[in-house]
Design an enzyme around this catalytic site. Structure first.
Site, short mmCIF file in Angstrom:
data_model
loop_
_atom_site.label_atom_id
_atom_site.label_comp_id
_atom_site.label_asym_id
_atom_site.label_seq_id
_atom_site.Cartn_x
_atom_site.Cartn_y
_atom_site.Cartn_z
N MET A 45 -7.62 9.22 10.77
CA MET A 45 -8.32 9.97 9.72
C MET A 45 -7.42 11.06 9.16
SD MET A 45 -10.27 12.69 11.96
CE MET A 45 -9.21 13.65 13.00
N ASP A 100 0.82 -1.21 0.00
CA ASP A 100 0.00 0.00 0.00
C ASP A 100 0.86 1.27 0.00
OD1 ASP A 100 -2.47 -1.19 0.03
OD2 ASP A 100 -2.56 -1.31 2.21
N LYS A 128 -3.07 3.17 -2.19
CA LYS A 128 -4.34 3.89 -2.11
C LYS A 128 -4.12 5.12 -1.26
CE LYS A 128 -6.60 0.42 -0.52
NZ LYS A 128 -7.61 -0.48 -0.01
#
Ligand code: SAH
Length: 515
Positions: free
Chosen positions: A186, A47, A71
Site C-alpha cells: 500500500m 505499468d 497507473k
C-alpha cells in the site's frame, strides 16, 4: 488455434499474450523466461512500476512496440478495460505480446482480471510469475518474512482499502490476533488507519515494524520503528510510494541481516563513460557493490559508405588474404555481403586474418575460421604475425579497417612485397545521447563519481559537450596515468586512478576514492 467464426477470410496468424512479472525493480530479478519473452516480443504493454532499465537494457527486441499504460496513484492512467482491449487487439493482429507487470502478475496486480478477459475473448495466453515486492523488498532490507521461532506464517494484505470502511474486505482484528508476519502492500497514506485498526484489535504497540520504500531499486530506503512509532517515523523520513510495510517480530532481524545499504558503494551514483563492451563489466561490478550506475556510452560506431566494401567483396577471389581489424569490421562487411546475396562461400580459397579473439569469434559465427590470430590484439600484432609467412610475400591483401587506422600494417606488409588494398568499414564518433544522460545527472548534482577508462572516452565526452564545469563536484576517477593526463589536459581535476590498467583496479580506486 483460435479461429474467429462467421468470417470467410483466412484466419490471421494467432497472436499470443504473456502476462509477465517484471519483479520489484532490480533488473537482475527478472526471470530468464521473462527475459526470453522480451527478446522475442512484438509489443510490450507495461505499468508505471516497471523499472525503465528493464525496458531499455533488458533485452527488449529492437523494433517492438512499447505501450505505457502506467497507473500511479493520482495521475491519469489507462482504465483497466482499455488495457484489456489493447491486449486483445494486439493479439488479434497476430503479435507476440508481453504484458509486463510490476512484481508478480497475480499478487495484487489485477493480472488475474486481465487473464479472465483474455480467456473470455478467446485469446491464447500464459502466466509468467515474477518476484513479488512483498518478499523481495523485505529481503533487500534484511528482513526475512518467516524465521524459525519468530514467525511461521506470513500474510500478504493489500492496504489500499480504507480500514475505517465498515464493509472493509480485510478483517484487521483477526489479522492482529493471528500472529506471524504481516506484509502490507500500500501507499503510506493508509498507514495511520491500518496501525490504528491493528492496535485497536490488540496488537502490541511494541511489535517491530518497518517500511521499505522503492524496494530493490538503487534508491531503496528502510525505516524501522515499533508499531506505535512507525507512522511518525515514516512521516519524518518523508517516505512515499511505492512502499511495503512489514509488521512482526521478523522486522528486528534487520539489525543483523541488513546488507543492501551496507555495501561499499550503497547510495552512490556513478557515471561510467564507456567505449567498448569491457566497460559493461565495470558497470556490473560497481552495481554489485551497491552503486547506482548511469551508463553513458561515449562513442558509437557509424558504418562507412558501403560501396567500396561491396566492390572489394565482389572481387574477393582476386585476393590471397583478407584481414579484419575488429568485430565491427566483420559485422559490417558481412551485412553488406549478405545484402548483395553473398555468403561464406565467397571466402573459399582466401586466407583470413583477425586482429584478435573477438574478431575471430565474429568470423566463426559466420562460418569462417581465421587462419591467423596474433597473440597481441593490434593491427601491428597482426602485421608481425603475417610478415614472415611465405604466402604473404607478393600476395594481394584486402584490409577491412576503421577510419583513421594507422598505416603500420599496410607498410609492414608492403615491405615484404604484398599489395594491400584498404577499405574503411566504419568510423567511431562521439555518442551525444550518452553524454546528454551524463550531463543531466551531473547537472542535477546527484552524482558522486565519473569514470573514464581511456583517453578517447575523455575526448569523446568533451566532444559531446562534457566539461569540468559540467562534472562539478563529482569525482573523476580514471584507468591510469595516460587517461589522467588526457583528462587534465582537458581541464578535469583527477581525484583517483587505477593502480594497474584493469577493471579490478579501477573498481578498487572508485571504492577508495569515494570513502
Ligand atoms: N504485483 C505487485 C504488487 C502490485 S500492488 C507485486 O507482486 O509486487 C502495488 C503495491 O506494491 C505498491 O503500492 C507497493 O505497496 C507495492 N510495491 C510494488 N513495488 C514495490 C517496491 N519496489 N518497493 C516497495 N513496494 C512496492
Amino acid at each position: 488455434m483460435h479461429v474467429s467464426s462467421g468470417d470467410s477470410s483466412p484466419p490471421k496468424p494467432t497472436g499470443f499474450v504473456s502476462l509477465v512479472g517484471a519483479g520489484p525493480g532490480d533488473p537482475g530479478l527478472l526471470t530468464m523466461k521473462a527475459h526470453a519473452l522480451l527478446g522475442a516480443a512484438d509489443a510490450v504493454v507495461y505499468d508505471a512500476l516497471v523499472n525503465p532499465r528493464i525496458l531499455h537494457d533488458g533485452g527488449v527486441r529492437a523494433g517492438a512496440e512499447l505501450h505505457d499504460v502506467g497507473k500511479r496513484g493520482g495521475s491519469r492512467s489507462t482504465p483497466q478495460d482499455e488495457i484489456t482491449a489493447l491486449l486483445v487487439r494486439l493479439a488479434r493482429e497476430g503479435k507476440r505480446v508481453v504484458r509486463l507487470k510490476g512484481g508478480d502478475p497475480f499478487v495484487f496486480g489485477r493480472g488475474s482480471e486481465e487473464a479472465q478477459a483474455l480467456a473470455a475473448a478467446g485469446v491464447t495466453f500464459e502466466i509468467v510469475p515474477g518476484v513479488t515486492a512483498g518478499v523481495a523488498a523485505p529481503a533487500y532490507a534484511g528482513i526475512p518474512v518467516t524465521h524459525r521461532g519468530l514467525a511461521s506464517a506470513v500474510t500478504f494484505v493489500t492496504g489500499h482499502e480504507d480500514p475505517a470502511k465498515s464493509e472493509s474486505d480485510v478483517d484487521w482484528a483477526s489479522l492482529a490476533r493471528a500472529g506471524g508476519t504481516l506484509v502490507l502492500y500500500m501507499g503510506v497514506k493508509r498507514l495511520p488507519g491500518i496501525v490504528a485498526a491493528l492496535s485497536k484489535a490488540g496488537l502490541s504497540g511494541d511489535t517491530p515494524a518497518a517500511v521499505v520504500e522503492w524496494g530493490t531499486w538503487p534508491r531503496q530506503r528502510t525505516v524501522c520503528a515499533t508499531l506505535a512509532g512507525i507512522v511518525d517515523a515514516a512521516r519524518d523520513a518523508k517516505v512515499t510510494a511505492p512502499s511495503i510495510t512489514i509488521v512482526g517480530q521478523v522486522a528486528r532481524l534487520r539489525d543483523e541481516i541488513a546488507w543492501f545499504d551496507r555495501r561499499p558503494l550503497s547510495g552512490r551514483r556513478i557515471i561510467v563513460t564507456r567505449a567498448r563492451a569491457q566497460a559493461s563489466d565495470l558497470a556490473a561490478r560497481l552495481t554489485e557493490l551497491g552503486a547506482d550506475v548511469i551508463e553513458a556510452p561515449a562513442i558509437m560506431i557509424e558504418a562507412a559508405n558501403p560501396a567500396p566494401i561491396r566492390a572489394a567483396l565482389e572481387r574477393l577471389a582476386e585476393y590471397q588474404w583478407v584481414l579484419f581489424t575488429s568485430q565491427n569490421a566483420v559485422e559490417i562487411a558481412w551485412d553488406i555481403l549478405r545484402a548483395a546475396g553473398g555468403d561464406a562461400r565467397r571466402f573459399a580459397g582466401v586466407r583470413v586474418g583477425a586482429v584478435g579473439q573477438a574478431t575471430a569469434r565474429a568470423l566463426l559465427a559466420r562460418g569462417i575460421a581465421a587462419d591467423v590470430i596474433p597473440a597481441r590484439s593490434t593491427a601491428e600484432g597482426l602485421a608481425d604475425a603475417l610478415r614472415d609467412r611465405p604466402d604473404v610475400r607478393g600476395a594481394r591483401v584486402l584490409f577491412v579497417k576503421a577510419e583513421g587506422a594507422g598505416d603500420t600494417l599496410p607498410d609492414t606488409l608492403g615491405r615484404v612485397g604484398a599489395a594491400v588494398d584498404q577499405v574503411v568499414a566504419y568510423r567511431t564518433v562521439a555518442d551525444a545521447s550518452g553524454a546528454r544522460a551524463a550531463r543531466e545527472a551531473l547537472e542535477a548534482g546527484s552524482v558522486d563519481a565519473i569514470t573514464f577508462t581511456s583517453a578517447s572516452t575523455v575526448r569523446f565526452f568533451v566532444d559531446a559537450g562534457g566539461s569540468a564545469d559540467v562534472v562539478g563536484e563529482a569525482r573523476v576517477i580514471t584507468m591510469g596515468p595516460v587517461t589522467s593526463a588526457a583528462a587534465r589536459s582537458l581541464g578535469f581535476a583527477v581525484h583517483a586512478e587505477a593502480a594497474t590498467a584493469t577493471i579490478d583496479a579501477l573498481v578498487d580506486a572508485v571504492v577508495v576514492g569515494l570513502r
